[in-house]
Design an enzyme around this catalytic site. Structure first.
Site, mmCIF file in Angstrom:
data_model
loop_
_atom_site.group_PDB
_atom_site.id
_atom_site.type_symbol
_atom_site.label_atom_id
_atom_site.label_comp_id
_atom_site.label_asym_id
_atom_site.label_seq_id
_atom_site.Cartn_x
_atom_site.Cartn_y
_atom_site.Cartn_z
ATOM 1 N N HIS A 11 0.833 -1.221 0.000
ATOM 2 C CA HIS A 11 0.000 0.000 0.000
ATOM 3 C C HIS A 11 0.860 1.260 0.000
ATOM 4 C CE1 HIS A 11 0.191 1.035 4.403
ATOM 5 N NE2 HIS A 11 0.336 -0.259 4.566
ATOM 6 N N ASP B 18 6.131 2.215 6.507
ATOM 7 C CA ASP B 18 4.879 1.473 6.367
ATOM 8 C C ASP B 18 3.996 2.259 5.410
ATOM 9 O OD1 ASP B 18 2.439 0.219 6.631
ATOM 10 O OD2 ASP B 18 2.130 0.799 8.722
ATOM 11 N N GLU C 257 -5.316 1.305 2.500
ATOM 12 C CA GLU C 257 -5.028 0.254 3.481
ATOM 13 C C GLU C 257 -5.135 0.759 4.906
ATOM 14 O OE1 GLU C 257 -2.919 -2.422 6.203
ATOM 15 O OE2 GLU C 257 -2.554 -0.305 5.863
ATOM 16 N N GLU C 258 -4.619 1.960 5.138
ATOM 17 C CA GLU C 258 -4.538 2.448 6.526
ATOM 18 C C GLU C 258 -5.912 2.675 7.154
ATOM 19 O OE1 GLU C 258 -2.098 2.291 8.383
ATOM 20 O OE2 GLU C 258 -0.251 2.491 7.231
ATOM 21 N N ASP D 90 3.846 -6.058 3.497
ATOM 22 C CA ASP D 90 3.588 -4.957 4.431
ATOM 23 C C ASP D 90 4.617 -5.054 5.549
ATOM 24 O OD1 ASP D 90 2.450 -2.719 5.554
ATOM 25 O OD2 ASP D 90 0.395 -3.481 5.448
ATOM 26 N N HIS E 237 4.323 3.169 12.917
ATOM 27 C CA HIS E 237 3.332 4.257 13.038
ATOM 28 C C HIS E 237 3.876 5.425 13.866
ATOM 29 C CE1 HIS E 237 -0.665 2.238 11.584
ATOM 30 N NE2 HIS E 237 0.346 2.078 10.739
HETATM 31 ZN ZN LIG Z 1 1.036 -1.073 6.383
#
Ligand SMILES: [Zn+2]
Length: 410
Positions: free
Chosen positions: A134, A251, A285-286, A306, A386
């Site tokens: 993603h 990410d 995706e998030e 991922d 994150h």
């Molecule tokens: Zn991810």
């Protein structure tokens, strides 16, 4: 193994810059340690000793058949990290990836939702496959223009508020203008607010201070800023000589770059995938529905790329590719997971198995949307996910090698 200790390398920043003779010494020293990778490298070293220099064999892992172009991987990753793409505003990043894929002669099309579908033609299409990564990231959005002229914000995806306190941002208006500013604490002066250091860093206590002379909602609106404008959080990309890449949003841009590097490795070697493989660069995706978008019917396998979790109780680290056996959504497909583990074993790629405690992927979303293929999940270890993330070129290289090997496996 601790997060900073790697079995093949001494800890410290001298790895990338030290003379080759020292690297060779380090390799010989570390090769004596009884870790799985070193048992493998000892075996490979034995096999390869008649052909090549020992330390070279140890570093280059000659059982993998593809040369991953590390400078391409790094260049694409850094460019992509510097291209803002919060979920909902991903057009620049998707265009960037499309250009890279088309340069590799892999045709692309857009989905109606704005994701990218590429078709990597294979020798056969009897058991069609797919891969996904993603391109969308965490971010923020203007939720209110305050009477002070500052901006209240809401998060996009699982942005962790304490990690963006004091971060630089760009506010992008509907009219195409961009304004710089930063996320700061409301009444954040230590000389004025005695609770400034202890107050919880959450949406209600943080605001955007624009680098513009605005003191009222009216003045801010005059700039063209409105509720719903996207806020790009500065990624602060930094690549060190020791091979670390430190940035927000590894990410999952790391995996988009990995997918591109794996495809390039096949093109460079003039090798065609075993099966026609659809590549989905997903863009939601998030927020939990990227993997539901436009993957073809009749797929047999879906490999989700991922980021891999790194943290207490987990085996993965920033130097390796991990394979996720189970996450919050349940186990992934045993057969496909075992196939990937088998390829890694055969090709001398040391991967870590893990169970991710608080994690979901586009693979689980694909299943929930009715997808019928087997699904497995791999990715490079990313520290403090994150937050302000970090990984290492070795993890990126290994994951790209595994993807390339998978593409040509029957
Ligand atoms: Zn991810």
């Amino acid at each position: 193994m601790g997060r900073s200790a790697h079995p093949l390398q001494p800890v410290g920043k001298e790895i990338g810059s030290c003379p080759k003779s020292i690297r060779q010494q380090s390799g010989r020293f570390d090769a004596r340690r009884p870790t799985p990778r070193n048992r493998y490298t000892a075996r490979v070293t034995q096999m390869a000793s008649s052909r090549v220099n020992t330390s070279h064999a140890l570093r280059e892992r000659p059982l993998t058949r593809f040369e991953i172009d590390k400078s391409y991987l790094k260049r694409v990753l850094i460019d992509l990290l510097n291209t803002p793409s919060p979920t909902g505003d991903t057009e620049w990043a998707v265009s960037f990836v499309q250009n890279e894929l088309e340069a590799l002669n892999i045709p692309c099309r857009r989905t109606i939702k704005g994701a990218l579908i590429a078709t990597f033609e294979g020798l056969n299409s009897t058991n069609p496959r797919a891969m996904t990564a993603h391109v969308d990231t965490l971010g923020a959005m203007v939720t209110q223009i305050k009477p002070s002229g500052r901006l209240a914000i809401t998060n996009i995806g699982g942005l962790m508020w304490p990690t963006v306190d004091s971060e630089g941002v760009t506010v992008a208006t509907r009219g195409g203008r961009q304004f710089r500013g930063s996320i700061v604490l409301v009444n954040g002066a230590a000389h004025v607010n005695k609770n400034a250091s202890s107050v919880a860093r959450e949406a209600s206590n943080l605001e955007i201070r624009l680098d513009e002379r605005t003191h009222s909602a009216e003045e801010t609106r005059t700039l063209g800023i409105d509720v719903g404008d996207f806020v790009y959080v500065d990624p602060r990309v930094e690549a060190s000589e020791s091979g670390f890449i430190r940035s927000r949003f590894l990410d999952d841009k790391a995996c988009v770059a990995i997918m591109l590097a794996a495809a390039k490795a096949l093109r460079d070697a003039d090798v065609t995938p075993a099966q026609t493989t659809t590549m989905l660069i997903s863009n939601f995706e998030e927020v939990g529905h990227g993997g539901a978008d436009s993957l073809p019917d009749g797929l047999h396998e879906l490999v989700v790329l991922d980021m891999a979790c790194v943290g207490e109780g987990l085996q993965g680290d920033e130097f390796h590719c991990s394979i996720c056996i189970k996450d919050s959504s349940g186990p992934y497909s045993k057969d496909l997971t075992d196939k990937l583990r088998g390829i890694a074993d055969k090709r001398g790629i040391d991967i870590k198995t893990d169970i991710y405690p608080f994690y979901g992927s586009d693979g689980s979303v694909y299943w929930r949307a009715g997808g019928q293929a087997q699904v497995a999940l791999i990715g490079p270890g990313v520290d403090t996910s994150h937050g302000y993330e970090r990984t290492h070129m070795e993890a990126l290289h290994d994951t790209a090698s595994l993807v390339a090997e998978y593409l040509v496996e029957d």
